[in-house]
Design a protein around this motif. Structure first.
Motif, short mmCIF file in Angstrom:
data_model
loop_
_atom_site.label_atom_id
_atom_site.label_comp_id
_atom_site.label_asym_id
_atom_site.label_seq_id
_atom_site.Cartn_x
_atom_site.Cartn_y
_atom_site.Cartn_z
N SER A 47 31.37 60.94 24.77
CA SER A 47 30.92 60.79 26.15
C SER A 47 32.05 60.40 27.09
O SER A 47 31.84 60.27 28.29
N GLY A 48 33.25 60.19 26.53
CA GLY A 48 34.42 59.92 27.36
C GLY A 48 34.73 58.45 27.60
O GLY A 48 35.56 58.12 28.44
N ILE A 49 34.10 57.56 26.84
CA ILE A 49 34.36 56.12 26.98
C ILE A 49 35.70 55.77 26.32
O ILE A 49 36.10 56.38 25.32
N GLU A 50 36.39 54.78 26.86
CA GLU A 50 37.74 54.44 26.41
C GLU A 50 37.79 53.23 25.47
O GLU A 50 38.68 53.14 24.62
N VAL A 51 36.86 52.27 25.65
CA VAL A 51 36.91 51.01 24.88
C VAL A 51 35.51 50.65 24.41
O VAL A 51 34.55 50.77 25.16
N ILE A 52 35.42 50.20 23.15
CA ILE A 52 34.15 49.70 22.60
C ILE A 52 34.29 48.21 22.33
O ILE A 52 35.31 47.75 21.81
N ILE A 53 33.25 47.47 22.68
CA ILE A 53 33.19 46.03 22.40
C ILE A 53 32.04 45.79 21.44
O ILE A 53 30.87 45.96 21.80
N PHE A 54 32.36 45.43 20.21
CA PHE A 54 31.34 45.04 19.25
C PHE A 54 31.00 43.58 19.46
O PHE A 54 31.90 42.72 19.53
N VAL A 55 29.72 43.26 19.56
CA VAL A 55 29.27 41.87 19.59
C VAL A 55 28.78 41.56 18.17
O VAL A 55 27.74 42.07 17.75
N THR A 56 29.53 40.76 17.45
CA THR A 56 29.31 40.58 16.02
C THR A 56 28.86 39.15 15.70
O THR A 56 28.72 38.31 16.57
N SER A 57 28.66 38.93 14.42
CA SER A 57 28.33 37.59 13.91
C SER A 57 28.92 37.49 12.50
O SER A 57 29.52 38.44 11.99
N GLU A 58 28.74 36.35 11.87
CA GLU A 58 29.25 36.15 10.51
C GLU A 58 28.67 37.20 9.57
O GLU A 58 27.49 37.54 9.64
N LEU A 139 24.51 67.81 25.40
CA LEU A 139 25.30 66.63 25.72
C LEU A 139 24.78 65.40 24.99
O LEU A 139 23.56 65.23 24.84
N PRO A 140 25.67 64.49 24.55
CA PRO A 140 25.21 63.21 23.99
C PRO A 140 24.40 62.45 25.02
O PRO A 140 24.58 62.62 26.23
N CYS A 141 23.51 61.60 24.54
CA CYS A 141 22.65 60.82 25.44
C CYS A 141 23.48 60.03 26.44
O CYS A 141 23.16 60.00 27.64
N CYS A 142 24.55 59.38 25.99
CA CYS A 142 25.38 58.59 26.90
C CYS A 142 26.03 59.45 27.98
O CYS A 142 26.14 59.04 29.13
N ARG A 143 26.45 60.66 27.60
CA ARG A 143 27.08 61.55 28.58
C ARG A 143 26.06 61.97 29.65
O ARG A 143 26.39 62.08 30.83
N GLN A 144 24.81 62.19 29.22
CA GLN A 144 23.75 62.51 30.17
C GLN A 144 23.56 61.37 31.17
O GLN A 144 23.41 61.60 32.39
N LYS A 240 16.88 43.36 43.13
CA LYS A 240 18.04 43.24 44.01
C LYS A 240 18.56 44.59 44.47
O LYS A 240 19.02 44.74 45.59
N ARG A 241 18.51 45.58 43.56
CA ARG A 241 19.09 46.88 43.84
C ARG A 241 18.38 47.93 43.00
O ARG A 241 17.68 47.58 42.04
N PRO A 242 18.52 49.22 43.30
CA PRO A 242 17.79 50.24 42.54
C PRO A 242 18.14 50.22 41.05
O PRO A 242 19.29 49.98 40.66
N LEU A 243 17.11 50.46 40.24
CA LEU A 243 17.26 50.61 38.80
C LEU A 243 16.51 51.88 38.41
O LEU A 243 15.36 52.07 38.81
N TYR A 244 17.17 52.74 37.65
CA TYR A 244 16.58 54.02 37.31
C TYR A 244 16.32 54.12 35.81
O TYR A 244 17.01 53.52 34.99
N ALA A 245 15.29 54.90 35.49
CA ALA A 245 14.95 55.21 34.10
C ALA A 245 15.14 56.70 33.90
O ALA A 245 14.63 57.51 34.69
N TYR A 246 15.86 57.06 32.84
CA TYR A 246 16.20 58.46 32.61
C TYR A 246 15.59 58.95 31.30
O TYR A 246 15.84 58.36 30.24
N GLU A 247 14.78 60.00 31.39
CA GLU A 247 14.19 60.60 30.20
C GLU A 247 15.20 61.59 29.62
O GLU A 247 15.30 62.72 30.05
N PHE A 248 15.95 61.13 28.64
CA PHE A 248 17.07 61.91 28.09
C PHE A 248 16.58 63.14 27.31
O PHE A 248 15.43 63.21 26.88
N GLU A 249 17.48 64.08 27.14
CA GLU A 249 17.21 65.27 26.34
C GLU A 249 17.72 65.01 24.92
O GLU A 249 18.91 64.75 24.73
N GLY A 250 16.84 65.09 23.96
CA GLY A 250 17.21 64.84 22.57
C GLY A 250 16.09 64.10 21.86
O GLY A 250 15.03 63.83 22.43
N THR A 251 16.35 63.75 20.61
CA THR A 251 15.37 63.04 19.79
C THR A 251 15.97 61.74 19.30
O THR A 251 17.08 61.72 18.76
#
Length: 290
Positions: A47-58, A139-144, A240-251
């Motif tokens: 989807s073209g993202i540059e950095v991933i942040i894992f939120v982990t635990s023990e 397209l991947p869901c994130c790219r959509q 506070k500001r608009p929030l949208y819901a997107y019905e993605f293409e895929g399963t």
């Protein structure tokens, strides 16, 4: 502002998958030939993202290790003259830059996302849940979602339609359609009892959020089980500001649920480039004999 970062919370204990997840992170359970988390990461990369942040635990170090360089394995595969496996392993370690932060207390999804605030900074970001897989033909869901964000420049939650019997298992969005597959969110209800909502739009594990969410999460009062609910902060954001819901293409497949995990294996095996033809033939033989 361009979306460059994605947060993937992987700190949960995976209790729905016990006993399999007792010693192995649920995100490392295999779908065909790779762990679940790799499919999530590959969706982010594609989807073209540059950095991933894992939120982990023990106990989740296996996830970070999977995407790290392994000198001994690298050397062994070269010595054994296994070029295809060598290239596959090298591909995994070179996928994307990964940062890991610890969720120091098990206070829910909202708290996990808040734990990444100092790394995300003041910019929009994606959130992907580590056990939600989306199989898309195009397209991947994130790219959509990113394509929609370029148009609306506001936070987005991914949704799918579910049956009335299933609404009590999801966070449900109520709102008005503004264009094809896109709704302006008016209200969000977490696992509503039967008959309390007319909506069939269920939130899945994909979010694109403005950085405003961090201050709202910090102000959110812990709810059921003492956890900080992301849904509560999203409703405050929608006020506070608009929030949208997107019905993605895929399963979408819930790979954190045992039945959903089995369905995901079948779905991804059927379209596997090398194993798919043989597996589809095997499925036909099984269905014929039933």
């Amino acid at each position: 502002m361009k979306v460059r970062k994605a947060v993937i919370p992987v700190a949960g204990l995976g209790t729905r998958f016990l006993p399999a997840s007792k010693a192995i992170p649920k995100e490392m359970l295999t779908i065909v030939d790779r762990p679940t988390i790799q499919y999530i990461v590959e969706e982010v990369v594609n989807s073209g993202i540059e950095v991933i942040i894992f939120v982990t635990s023990e106990g989740k170090s296996a996830i970070e290790n999977h995407f790290d360089y392994n000198f001994e394995l690298d050397t062994l595969l070269r010595e054994k003259n296994k070029p295809e496996l060598y290239e596959e392993v090298r591909h995994i370690s070179n996928l994307i830059d990964i940062i890991a932060v610890r969720q120091k207390k098990p206070l829910g999804l909202g708290h996990a996302i808040w734990s990444a605030r100092n790394v995300v900074g003041d910019e929009p970001f994606l959130v992907l849940l580590g056990d939600d897989l989306v199989l898309s033909e195009n397209l991947p869901c994130c790219r959509q979602m990113l394509n929609l964000y370029e148009e609306v420049q506001e936070s987005i939650v991914a949704i799918q339609k579910v049956s009335p019997e299933e609404t009590g298992q999801y966070g449900i969005v109520e709102g008005e359609p503004v264009q094809e597959r896109v709704h302006r969110v008016r209200r969000m209800v977490e696992k509503p009892p039967p008959g309390t909502t007319d909506s069939d739009l269920a939130i899945i594990g994909r979010y694109l959020l403005q950085p405003d969410i961090f201050s709202l999460l910090q102000q959110t009062t812990p709810g059921h089980g003492g956890e900080i609910q992301l849904t509560d902060a999203l409703m405050a954001l929608a006020n506070k500001r608009p929030l949208y819901a997107y019905e993605f293409e895929g399963t979408r497949y819930d790979a954190g649920d045992k039945l959903g995990y089995l369905k995901a294996i079948v779905a991804f095996a059927r379209c596997h480039p090398s194993l798919g033809p043989g597996f589809r033939k095997h499925l036909k033989e099984i269905c014929t004999s039933l």
